[in-house]
Design an enzyme around this catalytic site. Structure first.
Site, PDB file in Angstrom:
ATOM      1  N   GLU A  30      23.102   9.357  -0.696  1.00 48.78           N
ATOM      2  CA  GLU A  30      23.462   8.554  -1.864  1.00 48.78           C
ATOM      3  C   GLU A  30      22.691   7.239  -1.968  1.00 48.78           C
ATOM      4  O   GLU A  30      23.278   6.196  -2.280  1.00 48.78           O
ATOM      5  CB  GLU A  30      24.970   8.276  -1.820  1.00 48.78           C
ATOM      6  N   HIS A  39      28.720  14.626  -5.950  1.00 49.95           N
ATOM      7  CA  HIS A  39      29.119  13.914  -4.734  1.00 49.95           C
ATOM      8  C   HIS A  39      28.274  12.647  -4.544  1.00 49.95           C
ATOM      9  O   HIS A  39      28.811  11.543  -4.399  1.00 49.95           O
ATOM     10  CB  HIS A  39      28.966  14.860  -3.533  1.00 49.95           C
ATOM     11  N   GLU A  40      26.968  12.803  -4.563  1.00 54.38           N
ATOM     12  CA  GLU A  40      26.114  11.631  -4.307  1.00 54.38           C
ATOM     13  C   GLU A  40      26.284  10.581  -5.406  1.00 54.38           C
ATOM     14  O   GLU A  40      26.287   9.382  -5.135  1.00 54.38           O
ATOM     15  CB  GLU A  40      24.641  12.048  -4.164  1.00 54.38           C
ATOM     16  N   HIS A  87      29.350   8.466  -4.875  1.00 56.79           N
ATOM     17  CA  HIS A  87      29.167   7.406  -3.878  1.00 56.79           C
ATOM     18  C   HIS A  87      28.786   6.067  -4.535  1.00 56.79           C
ATOM     19  O   HIS A  87      28.905   5.018  -3.895  1.00 56.79           O
ATOM     20  CB  HIS A  87      28.073   7.787  -2.884  1.00 56.79           C
ATOM     21  N   GLU A  91      33.359   9.018   2.661  1.00 56.54           N
ATOM     22  CA  GLU A  91      33.191  10.452   2.381  1.00 56.54           C
ATOM     23  C   GLU A  91      34.445  11.135   1.835  1.00 56.54           C
ATOM     24  O   GLU A  91      34.345  12.037   1.009  1.00 56.54           O
ATOM     25  CB  GLU A  91      32.675  11.169   3.630  1.00 56.54           C
ATOM     26  N   ASP A 136      26.321   9.507  14.055  1.00 58.59           N
ATOM     27  CA  ASP A 136      25.949  10.791  13.438  1.00 58.59           C
ATOM     28  C   ASP A 136      26.765  11.941  14.038  1.00 58.59           C
ATOM     29  O   ASP A 136      26.986  12.961  13.391  1.00 58.59           O
ATOM     30  CB  ASP A 136      24.457  11.091  13.639  1.00 58.59           C
ATOM     31  N   TYR A 151      35.446  14.166   5.371  1.00 63.88           N
ATOM     32  CA  TYR A 151      35.269  14.610   3.986  1.00 63.88           C
ATOM     33  C   TYR A 151      36.538  15.288   3.468  1.00 63.88           C
ATOM     34  O   TYR A 151      37.124  14.876   2.461  1.00 63.88           O
ATOM     35  CB  TYR A 151      34.119  15.630   3.896  1.00 63.88           C
TER      36      TYR A 151
HETATM   37  N1  BES Z   1      26.186  10.177   3.083  1.00 63.06           N
HETATM   38  C1  BES Z   1      26.142  11.568   3.300  1.00 63.06           C
HETATM   39  C2  BES Z   1      25.043  12.004   4.216  1.00 63.06           C
HETATM   40  C3  BES Z   1      25.082  11.405   5.607  1.00 63.06           C
HETATM   41  C4  BES Z   1      26.269  11.147   6.256  1.00 63.06           C
HETATM   42  C5  BES Z   1      23.904  11.116   6.258  1.00 63.06           C
HETATM   43  C6  BES Z   1      26.261  10.577   7.538  1.00 63.06           C
HETATM   44  C7  BES Z   1      23.905  10.570   7.526  1.00 63.06           C
HETATM   45  C8  BES Z   1      25.094  10.297   8.164  1.00 63.06           C
HETATM   46  C9  BES Z   1      26.033  12.337   1.982  1.00 63.06           C
HETATM   47  O1  BES Z   1      26.707  11.745   0.921  1.00 63.06           O
HETATM   48  C10 BES Z   1      26.661  13.670   2.177  1.00 63.06           C
HETATM   49  O2  BES Z   1      27.832  13.720   2.420  1.00 63.06           O
HETATM   50  N2  BES Z   1      25.885  14.743   2.081  1.00 63.06           N
HETATM   51  C11 BES Z   1      26.371  16.087   2.257  1.00 63.06           C
HETATM   52  C12 BES Z   1      26.534  16.788   0.949  1.00 63.06           C
HETATM   53  C13 BES Z   1      27.871  16.646   0.318  1.00 63.06           C
HETATM   54  C14 BES Z   1      27.935  17.446  -0.979  1.00 63.06           C
HETATM   55  C15 BES Z   1      28.997  17.054   1.211  1.00 63.06           C
HETATM   56  C16 BES Z   1      25.336  16.862   3.027  1.00 63.06           C
HETATM   57  O3  BES Z   1      24.209  16.397   3.131  1.00 63.06           O
HETATM   58  O4  BES Z   1      25.654  17.951   3.507  1.00 63.06           O
HETATM   59 ZN    ZN Z   2      28.777  11.804   1.075  1.00 69.99          ZN
END
Ligand code: BES
Ligand code: ZN
Length: 640
Positions: free
Chosen positions: A309, A333-334, A337, A356, A411, A419
């Site tokens: 995002e 989703h993004e 954010h 999330e 991470d 989520y």
């Molecule tokens: N912010 C996250 C990606 C993220 C989280 C990167 C933690 C590094 C550390 C992003 O918004 C996200 O949740 N992406 C998901 C997709 C979403 C539709 C669930 C993904 O990349 O799977």
């Molecule tokens: Zn996210």
């Protein structure tokens, strides 16, 4: 001052080094005293609670040949009241070579010289990196840090032309969340410390640089490879983002558009045609979009996530280009954010569910608004399945929303729990208080905390003051159970989907032999119904039955990345040979962790599969992002 000159200040136990221009990297023998963690953020070595960096001015030169960014960062900072003049400025760095550090008294004189400053670069912590401490003269208001990134910088992926869609130009993109910004910029890398920034980015002629910021570029400068950006809204450091490559732009609406490599621009614009309507959908309930433009950047397939995002410019995987807009919940989703996460931000990574969980809830509200409740409900049910699967793999102490990540890489806390459990808490409140009341609450929450970083305790205090007002409300919404206890609390608002239940009946009938393959009525099935059907398959299905399915529905050749993923899982478990070429091409062209990791995991369950996994991974690994490489490496090692 020479590069190697050392300055001992006072009679202290540790060593301060002054670095001139230019010089080799110096490290000191012992560490500066630790600053207090920023509002409880255990993942920063910076001291924003004492001296707060408020703005960074970047000048970055991108060297593809050396896989290096050469940078100059000028930081503005404010000493907090009562903080003594002897307290140094502390920053996060990881793998950075510090070339020179200087300070000056005032930003009023932009040409004034920077005086060399004594620094300490502490030995590296494997997760957090190295604290950079800078001694400040009492009147200092700015520091200037000249530095170079390491070729292994965690935030950067340098792609050879072969790994791009066009195959002719190299590509670079950053991924700063959670704590990777420090590997390309020296700063206070805590989501609780917000800052504005400006940037000049110099790239080889012919390439385009984009940042998740306002673009200030003049065409003649762009021709020379110089790009300028500004981010006037204060953001957390994990939202600083840059990409460089052969990029083109297409407008989607008055304030929306898409960037992509030229060969995927048209299909991207088609896939994301609804994005302007998505912005309007969320605005009408939850308050204005406060970031100006909303654009999407489609990255090469090695992007390790589905989406990121980055403000004003979402970074997205090309694996959502299904042709039928069936995977655009990721864009919803993004975009969401922009309220939950970018506007109201988790102050520490243990509050990650505030980003999330809220966003997953809002994402489904957008989907409902644009595509109807059936689809939103199907996505909620599929999310709940993922949550139950996650509970099977995650120890009870980590099944909580308010997770303790001390000593761990944030991470690693990134699974479906923040989520889906987070979204279910909001869904449960919506059902209890009614949509209107809950929407008004959310809107006031975004207004109250706009451009602030907050903790879980800040949220619960606000919730108790504004929503949980009745005598029984606290009993109905057992915050302790949601935040600090494993699993799902009794009485959570469970999603249900009649359409997915119908698919379950079809799957069961087919498996029992009651429904012949050519009688499966799937002509109106959406991607979601296909995913459900394939997930309903047991571990073992006869090869002959799989061949029948494949013949009728062309599953091995499906281009939809999510359907192909589910089908390949089944193929692996059942050694279904006709899909093995597709499996290999899938794993060697896609680097999105969520799509590749479960396939490797399934392969590792058998000896033959393990050999196949090793052979494929040997080819695929050089094309994967460090984040995906790290996960697959660990999986392979663990399985040995
Ligand atoms: N912010 C996250 C990606 C993220 C989280 C990167 C933690 C590094 C550390 C992003 O918004 C996200 O949740 N992406 C998901 C997709 C979403 C539709 C669930 C993904 O990349 O799977
Ligand atoms: Zn996210």
């Amino acid at each position: 001052m020479s590069a190697t000159s050392e300055l001992l200040i006072g009679a202290m136990a540790f060593l301060w080094l002054v670095q001139g221009l230019p010089g080799p990297r110096l490290t000191s023998a012992s560490e500066a005293p630790a600053g207090p963690p920023a509002r409880g953020d255990v993942h920063t070595l910076g001291n924003p609670d004492q001296i707060r960096v408020t703005h960074v001015d970047l000048d970055l030169t991108v060297h593809f040949d050396r896989k290096e960014i050469a940078g100059v960062a000028i930081l503005d900072f404010e000493r907090q009241p009562g903080v003594g003049a002897d307290v140094p400025l502390m920053l996060d760095t990881r793998g950075l070579s510090i070339v020179a550090v200087g300070t000056r008294a005032s930003k009023a004189d932009p040409l004034g010289p920077f005086a060399p400053a004594p620094i300490q670069l502490a030995p590296a912590d494997p997760i957090l990196g190295s604290r950079l401490s800078i001694k400040l003269p009492p009147d200092a208001r700015q520091v200037r840090i000249e530095y170079r990134t390491a070729p292994t910088a965690g935030a950067l992926q340098w792609l050879e032309p072969a790994l791009t869609a066009g195959k002719a130009h190299p590509f670079l993109f950053t991924q700063s969340e959670a704590i990777h910004a420090r590997s390309w910029i020296p700063l206070q890398d805590s989501p609780g410390a917000r800052l504005t920034y400006s940037a000049v980015v110099r790239v080889p002629k012919g390439l385009t640089a984009v940042m998740a910021a306002d673009s200030l570029v003049k065409p003649e400068e762009a021709r020379e490879g110089v790009f300028r950006f500004a981010m006037p809204q204060p953001i957390p450091s994990y939202l600083i983002a840059l990409a460089v490559g052969d990029l083109a732009f297409q407008s989607l609406g008055p304030r929306t558009g898409v960037w992509a490599e030229p060969s995927v621009l048209k299909s991207s614009a088609h896939e994301f045609a609804d994005v302007e309507a998505m912005v309007a959908s969320i605005e009408k309930r939850f308050g204005p979009y406060r970031w100006g433009r909303y654009d999407i950047l489609v990255l090469p397939p090695s992007f390790p996530f589905g989406g990121m995002e980055n403000p004003k410019l979402t970074f997205a995987t090309p694996t959502i280009l299904a042709g039928d807009r069936s995977l655009v919940s990721l864009i919803a989703h993004e975009l969401a954010h922009s309220w939950s996460g970018n506007l109201v931000t988790n102050a520490t990574w243990r509050d990650f569910w505030l980003n999330e969980g809220f966003t997953t809830y809002l994402e489904r509200r957008i989907i409902e608004d644009l595509y109807g409740p059936d689809r939103a409900e199907m996505e909620s049910v599929l999310g709940l399945v993922e949550l139950h699967d996650e509970f099977k793999d995650v120890p009870p102490k980590d099944q909580v929303l308010h997770i303790d990540l001390t000593g761990r890489d944030p991470d690693d806390g990134m699974n479906r729990i923040p989520y889906e459990k987070g979204a279910l808490l909001l869904r449960t409140m919506e059902k209890k208080f009614g949509r209107d009341r809950f929407d008004n609450f959310l809107r006031s929450y975004f207004d109250r905390f706009a451009f602030h970083s907050i903790t879980t305790a800040d949220f619960t205090a606000y919730l108790k003051d504004h929503l949980l007002l009745g005598p029984d409300d606290a009993k109905a919404i057992d915050l302790g159970a949601w935040l600090d206890r494993p699993g799902l609390p009794a009485g959570f608002a469970e999603p249900k989907s009649a359409r997915l239940e119908a698919v379950d009946r079809t799957a069961k009938g087919w498996l029992d032999g009651a429904i012949a393959t050519d009688r499966i009525d799937a002509k109106d099935w959406s991607t979601h119904e296909w995913i459900r059907f394939l997930q309903a398959m047991p571990e073992k299905v006869l090869a002959a039955k799989l061949a029948e399915l494949d013949r009728r529905f062309g599953l091995t050749d499906r281009g939809n990345s999510e359907i192909a993923h589910q089908w390949l899982l089944i193929a692996i478990r059942n050694d279904y040979a006709p899909a093995s070429a597709r499996l290999k091409s899938y794993l060697t062209t896609i680097g999105r962790r969520k799509l590749v990791l479960p396939l490797y995991k399934a392969l590792l369950a058998t000896l033959a599969g393990r050999q196949q996994a090793e052979a494929i991974y040997a080819t695929a690994r050089p094309g994967y992002h460090p984040i995906t490489v790290d996960s697959v490496d660990r999986l392979m090692k663990g399985a040995k």
